[in-house]
Design an enzyme around this catalytic site. Structure first.
Site, mmCIF file in Angstrom:
data_model
loop_
_atom_site.group_PDB
_atom_site.id
_atom_site.type_symbol
_atom_site.label_atom_id
_atom_site.label_comp_id
_atom_site.label_asym_id
_atom_site.label_seq_id
_atom_site.Cartn_x
_atom_site.Cartn_y
_atom_site.Cartn_z
ATOM 1 N N CYS A 50 0.953 -1.343 -0.162
ATOM 2 C CA CYS A 50 0.246 -0.353 -0.275
ATOM 3 C C CYS A 50 0.816 0.887 -0.256
ATOM 4 C CB CYS A 50 -0.748 0.324 1.254
ATOM 5 S SG CYS A 50 -2.177 1.363 1.527
ATOM 6 N N GLN A 237 -17.106 -9.915 14.988
ATOM 7 C CA GLN A 237 -15.766 -9.803 14.928
ATOM 8 C C GLN A 237 -15.425 -9.227 13.502
ATOM 9 O OE1 GLN A 237 -13.575 -11.118 16.526
ATOM 10 N NE2 GLN A 237 -15.005 -11.982 18.574
ATOM 11 N N CYS A 356 -9.553 -9.882 22.838
ATOM 12 C CA CYS A 356 -8.930 -8.993 22.514
ATOM 13 C C CYS A 356 -7.147 -8.478 22.582
ATOM 14 C CB CYS A 356 -9.827 -9.003 21.744
ATOM 15 S SG CYS A 356 -10.549 -7.165 22.215
#
Length: 398
Positions: A50, A237, A356
């Site tokens: 990118c 999610q 997480c």
């Protein structure tokens, strides 16, 4: 003079680290940190795909190849457990979600020089990177960025808005906050934008809470094949791929459990897969998510009973937990200190803990191990591709 040193691992925030503890930004394992501070690329150094990498805060690890990222994901979990003195019985191979698989995001847009700038923020800054490409978002989400740019280009005056995008069963759900809409012309422009881009829903929050202005049919997300109502802004999610990896792990580990408590259940991400073979109590504090789960359970006939309860203020007690063959918990990033303390006092045979945040998970894991549980296995999951954000599923057995 400092000697050249090889980068041996990736640190928690994405820097490369040498054996003697020196950090180097954008260094991959196998690179060599030269005396002048420059890097000689090694076998694991990748060419970032990118153009925005290095400024955009959405990615930190595009300079690393997949094997080194997988190793990093596993080591983050292992180091977190080690820091709390917790032994992992089996550390399974990390699962990495592929590029262009992220199905939800929050973008920022502001006026700069009379033109709209839309994208993620720079790392550690409020500056917004004007996104012209993205290798993490699902194509359906990124395709909306030029249309949003065109919509905002017609606005007069300065603005600074947040844009939440999520891919649902009906298409892209778009929620815009802090964008004042005045008069018929601006309202019609928004409706035309929603219709032309075939949005599943367009929601505005002008300071009084989110209000849907376009929703041709009720918006849902499918969990284990069950369409569940998706309240605007609800947790989902990050990737369908990562969700499948986490759900697959806990379903395998809890097989044979007849009655399961799913704590911090949200919309039922894990409740509905578990209910294929068990009766599930889905406990959630957010009322919109609770009601969506309850309604979907009623329509589907799955054995899911939804309970509205704040587990931070009112955790399930040991005598309540004693009714279950297994418990699954998937708390927010802060972990579940109070609920874990009650679990530690219980006789629940198996606990599947999805997290997480390796740090808060390791803290809670230490409490369970101290109480007599054994950490049998852990599955690290990197569903935020090229990010330092790590998720995991783990199994504790008493």
């Amino acid at each position: 003079m400092t000697e050249a040193s090889e980068i041996v691992r990736i640190a928690a925030k994405g820097d490369g680290v040498t054996a003697d503890g020196r950090h180097a930004p954008y260094a991959a394992p196998g690179d060599v940190l030269l005396p002048d501070g420059s890097l000689a690329p090694g076998l694991h150094h990748a060419v970032p795909p990118c153009r925005h990498f290095g400024t955009c805060g959405g990615c930190q690890l595009q300079h690393c190849d997949e094997p080194s990222i997988a190793r990093y994901v596993g080591e983050r979990v292992a180091f977190a457990a080690q820091s709390q003195g917790v032994a992992i019985g089996e550390l399974l191979a990390p699962h990495l979600s592929p590029p262009r698989s992220r199905r939800r995001c929050t973008l920022h847009a502001l006026s700069a020089g009379g033109k709209p700038v839309i994208g993620f923020r720079e790392a550690g800054s409020h500056r917004v990177v004007d996104m012209r490409e993205c290798h993490i978002l699902r194509p359906e989400l990124f395709a909306l960025v030029p249309a949003l740019r065109a919509l905002l280009a017609r606005r007069k005056g300065r603005f600074s808005v947040d844009i939440e995008l999520a891919l649902t069963d009906q298409g892209v759900d778009c929620a815009i906050a802090n964008l004042p809409v005045e008069g018929l012309e601006e309202t019609e422009a928004l409706l035309a934008f929603a219709q032309e881009n075939r949005l599943a829903r367009l929601t505005l929050d002008q300071g009084y809470g989110p209000e849907p202005v376009w929703e041709p049919e009720p918006v849902t997300v499918s969990l284990s094949g069950i369409p569940v109502g998706f309240p605007s802004g609800s947790f989902l999610q990050a990737t369908a791929d990562g969700e499948a990896a986490l759900a697959g792990a806990v379903r395998e580990w809890l097989v044979g459990a007849g009655v399961v408590a799913d704590l911090f259940a949200g919309l039922g991400t894990f409740s509905f897969p578990l209910a294929e073979t068990a009766k599930v109590l889905a406990v959630e504090a957010a009322r919109d998510a609770h009601l969506a789960c309850k309604s979907a359970a009623g329509r589907s006939g799955r054995a899911v009973h939804a309970m509205h309860r704040d587990l931070f203020r009112n955790p399930l007690q040991p005598e309540e937990l004693g009714r279950f063959d297994a418990v699954l918990l998937d708390p927010p990033r802060a972990g579940a200190r109070e609920q874990v303390a009650r679990l530690a006092e219980s006789a629940v045979p198996r606990i599947a803990y999805v997290s997480c945040n390796p740090s808060s998970w390791a803290r809670d894991a230490a409490r369970l191990v101290e109480a007599g549980y054994r950490l049998e296995r852990v599955r690290p999951v990197g569903q935020f591709v090229w990010s330092t954000h790590i998720e995991l599923a783990s199994l504790f057995v008493r």
